[in-house]
Design a protein around this motif. Structure first.
Motif, PDB file in Angstrom:
ATOM      1  N   CYS A  22       1.011  -1.273   0.075  1.00  0.00           N
ATOM      2  CA  CYS A  22      -0.146   0.045   0.133  1.00  0.00           C
ATOM      3  C   CYS A  22       0.991   1.275   0.037  1.00  0.00           C
ATOM      4  O   CYS A  22       1.410   1.679   1.082  1.00  0.00           O
ATOM      5  N   ALA A  23       0.983   1.948  -1.120  1.00  0.00           N
ATOM      6  CA  ALA A  23       1.688   3.061  -1.191  1.00  0.00           C
ATOM      7  C   ALA A  23       0.815   4.540  -0.896  1.00  0.00           C
ATOM      8  O   ALA A  23      -0.077   4.492  -1.318  1.00  0.00           O
ATOM      9  N   ALA A  24       1.464   5.258  -0.056  1.00  0.00           N
ATOM     10  CA  ALA A  24       0.646   6.420   0.305  1.00  0.00           C
ATOM     11  C   ALA A  24       1.204   7.711  -0.299  1.00  0.00           C
ATOM     12  O   ALA A  24       2.393   7.875  -0.120  1.00  0.00           O
ATOM     13  N   SER A  25       0.596   8.557  -0.767  1.00  0.00           N
ATOM     14  CA  SER A  25       0.861   9.830  -1.091  1.00  0.00           C
ATOM     15  C   SER A  25       0.588  10.760  -0.177  1.00  0.00           C
ATOM     16  O   SER A  25      -0.691  11.201  -0.053  1.00  0.00           O
ATOM     17  N   VAL A  26       1.510  11.172   0.608  1.00  0.00           N
ATOM     18  CA  VAL A  26       1.341  12.003   1.797  1.00  0.00           C
ATOM     19  C   VAL A  26       2.608  12.698   2.080  1.00  0.00           C
ATOM     20  O   VAL A  26       3.731  12.097   1.702  1.00  0.00           O
ATOM     21  N   ARG A  27       2.417  13.807   2.736  1.00  0.00           N
ATOM     22  CA  ARG A  27       3.659  14.678   2.982  1.00  0.00           C
ATOM     23  C   ARG A  27       4.585  13.866   4.077  1.00  0.00           C
ATOM     24  O   ARG A  27       5.551  13.791   4.032  1.00  0.00           O
ATOM     25  N   THR A  28       3.494  13.857   5.039  1.00  0.00           N
ATOM     26  CA  THR A  28       4.226  13.111   6.388  1.00  0.00           C
ATOM     27  C   THR A  28       3.705  11.821   6.644  1.00  0.00           C
ATOM     28  O   THR A  28       2.566  11.599   7.619  1.00  0.00           O
ATOM     29  N   PHE A  29       4.191  10.618   6.052  1.00  0.00           N
ATOM     30  CA  PHE A  29       3.658   9.300   6.177  1.00  0.00           C
ATOM     31  C   PHE A  29       3.768   8.960   7.648  1.00  0.00           C
ATOM     32  O   PHE A  29       2.817   8.065   8.317  1.00  0.00           O
ATOM     33  N   SER A  30       4.985   9.508   8.457  1.00  0.00           N
ATOM     34  CA  SER A  30       5.210   9.014   9.999  1.00  0.00           C
ATOM     35  C   SER A  30       4.082   9.947  10.904  1.00  0.00           C
ATOM     36  O   SER A  30       4.070   9.664  11.981  1.00  0.00           O
ATOM     37  N   ASN A  31       3.112  10.283  10.227  1.00  0.00           N
ATOM     38  CA  ASN A  31       1.897  10.855  11.115  1.00  0.00           C
ATOM     39  C   ASN A  31       0.865   9.802  11.091  1.00  0.00           C
ATOM     40  O   ASN A  31      -0.185  10.302  11.959  1.00  0.00           O
ATOM     41  N   TYR A  32       0.956   8.637  10.557  1.00  0.00           N
ATOM     42  CA  TYR A  32      -0.156   8.083  10.228  1.00  0.00           C
ATOM     43  C   TYR A  32       0.425   6.392  10.640  1.00  0.00           C
ATOM     44  O   TYR A  32       1.100   6.021  10.292  1.00  0.00           O
ATOM     45  N   ALA A  33      -0.593   5.853  11.882  1.00  0.00           N
ATOM     46  CA  ALA A  33      -0.699   4.512  11.919  1.00  0.00           C
ATOM     47  C   ALA A  33      -1.435   3.797  10.825  1.00  0.00           C
ATOM     48  O   ALA A  33      -2.280   4.393   9.987  1.00  0.00           O
ATOM     49  N   MET A  34      -0.985   2.697  10.344  1.00  0.00           N
ATOM     50  CA  MET A  34      -1.697   2.075   9.030  1.00  0.00           C
ATOM     51  C   MET A  34      -2.227   0.513   9.636  1.00  0.00           C
ATOM     52  O   MET A  34      -1.898  -0.034  10.591  1.00  0.00           O
ATOM     53  N   GLY A  35      -3.421   0.553   8.744  1.00  0.00           N
ATOM     54  CA  GLY A  35      -3.969  -0.888   8.971  1.00  0.00           C
ATOM     55  C   GLY A  35      -4.527  -1.548   7.649  1.00  0.00           C
ATOM     56  O   GLY A  35      -4.621  -0.707   6.289  1.00  0.00           O
ATOM     57  N   TRP A  36      -4.529  -2.749   7.681  1.00  0.00           N
ATOM     58  CA  TRP A  36      -5.308  -3.417   6.702  1.00  0.00           C
ATOM     59  C   TRP A  36      -6.713  -4.178   7.084  1.00  0.00           C
ATOM     60  O   TRP A  36      -6.770  -4.763   8.480  1.00  0.00           O
ATOM     61  N   PHE A  37      -7.689  -3.971   6.118  1.00  0.00           N
ATOM     62  CA  PHE A  37      -8.906  -4.410   6.469  1.00  0.00           C
ATOM     63  C   PHE A  37      -9.341  -5.467   5.050  1.00  0.00           C
ATOM     64  O   PHE A  37      -8.482  -5.337   4.055  1.00  0.00           O
ATOM     65  N   ARG A  38     -10.209  -6.291   5.203  1.00  0.00           N
ATOM     66  CA  ARG A  38     -10.720  -7.083   4.075  1.00  0.00           C
ATOM     67  C   ARG A  38     -12.240  -7.084   4.199  1.00  0.00           C
ATOM     68  O   ARG A  38     -12.889  -7.169   5.360  1.00  0.00           O
ATOM     69  N   GLN A  39     -12.823  -7.383   2.995  1.00  0.00           N
ATOM     70  CA  GLN A  39     -14.398  -7.641   2.927  1.00  0.00           C
ATOM     71  C   GLN A  39     -14.638  -8.630   1.865  1.00  0.00           C
ATOM     72  O   GLN A  39     -14.208  -8.615   0.739  1.00  0.00           O
ATOM     73  N   ALA A  40     -15.102  -9.842   2.436  1.00  0.00           N
ATOM     74  CA  ALA A  40     -15.752 -10.672   1.580  1.00  0.00           C
ATOM     75  C   ALA A  40     -17.179 -10.523   1.083  1.00  0.00           C
ATOM     76  O   ALA A  40     -17.787  -9.752   1.545  1.00  0.00           O
ATOM     77  N   PRO A  41     -17.433 -11.111  -0.299  1.00  0.00           N
ATOM     78  CA  PRO A  41     -18.677 -11.012  -0.756  1.00  0.00           C
ATOM     79  C   PRO A  41     -19.845 -11.390   0.064  1.00  0.00           C
ATOM     80  O   PRO A  41     -19.692 -12.361   1.028  1.00  0.00           O
ATOM     81  N   GLY A  42     -20.749 -10.207   0.445  1.00  0.00           N
ATOM     82  CA  GLY A  42     -21.886 -10.572   1.363  1.00  0.00           C
ATOM     83  C   GLY A  42     -21.587 -10.320   3.022  1.00  0.00           C
ATOM     84  O   GLY A  42     -22.597 -10.750   3.626  1.00  0.00           O
ATOM     85  N   LYS A  43     -20.185  -9.891   3.134  1.00  0.00           N
ATOM     86  CA  LYS A  43     -19.886  -9.916   4.552  1.00  0.00           C
ATOM     87  C   LYS A  43     -19.549  -8.361   4.879  1.00  0.00           C
ATOM     88  O   LYS A  43     -19.200  -7.700   3.874  1.00  0.00           O
ATOM     89  N   GLU A  44     -19.467  -8.213   6.024  1.00  0.00           N
ATOM     90  CA  GLU A  44     -18.831  -6.950   6.507  1.00  0.00           C
ATOM     91  C   GLU A  44     -17.405  -6.520   6.270  1.00  0.00           C
ATOM     92  O   GLU A  44     -16.756  -7.859   6.553  1.00  0.00           O
ATOM     93  N   ARG A  45     -16.881  -5.478   6.177  1.00  0.00           N
ATOM     94  CA  ARG A  45     -15.587  -5.241   6.418  1.00  0.00           C
ATOM     95  C   ARG A  45     -15.117  -5.717   7.774  1.00  0.00           C
ATOM     96  O   ARG A  45     -15.610  -5.239   8.622  1.00  0.00           O
ATOM     97  N   GLU A  46     -13.768  -6.421   7.671  1.00  0.00           N
ATOM     98  CA  GLU A  46     -13.296  -6.919   8.832  1.00  0.00           C
ATOM     99  C   GLU A  46     -11.901  -6.330   9.195  1.00  0.00           C
ATOM    100  O   GLU A  46     -11.183  -6.349   8.239  1.00  0.00           O
TER     101      GLU A  46
END
Length: 128
Positions: A22-46
């Motif tokens: 995941c590439a971020a276009s941002v001036r200060t990437f170090s201001n951000y904690a990062m996360g990964w989520f996923r969503q399967a068909p018919g299900k909520e994002r987890e």
């Protein structure tokens, strides 16, 4: 404003591996904690995993613990998700997300509402 672009998804057999980026276009990437989520068909994002600014703190969903590893390269404004021992139930669209934080040690939580910016997602399909 933060723009996030995921890559690395695809089709893989059960037991295989993929690495998402995941590439971020941002001036200060170090201001951000990062996360990964996923969503399967018919299900909520987890929630899948999250990482602090420093990279020293990580947090995983029980379903992926021991199989997935989140990491980041602040010099490249990129966060990764290494996925090993993939299972058909890992099939989903995977999204990365950014949460603005004040402390380098803060790791994002499991609620999508905590995150401020989202990518468009990348499809991961695991065949049995």
């Amino acid at each position: 404003q933060v723009q996030l672009v995921e890559s690395g998804g695809g089709l893989v057999q059960a037991g295989g591996s993929l690495r998402l980026s995941c590439a971020a276009s941002v001036r200060t990437f170090s201001n951000y904690a990062m996360g990964w989520f996923r969503q399967a068909p018919g299900k909520e994002r987890e929630f899948v995993a999250s990482i602090s600014v420093s990279g020293g703190n990580t947090y995983y969903a029980d379903s992926v613990k021991g199989r997935f590893t989140i990491s980041r390269d602040n010099a490249k404004n990129t966060v990764y998700l290494q996925m090993n021992s993939l299972k058909p139930e890992d099939t989903a669209v995977y999204y990365c997300a950014a949460q603005r934080v004040s402390w380098r040690s803060v790791v994002g939580g499991a609620s999508a509402r905590e995150y401020d910016y989202w990518g468009q997602g990348t499809q991961v399909t695991v065949s049995s």
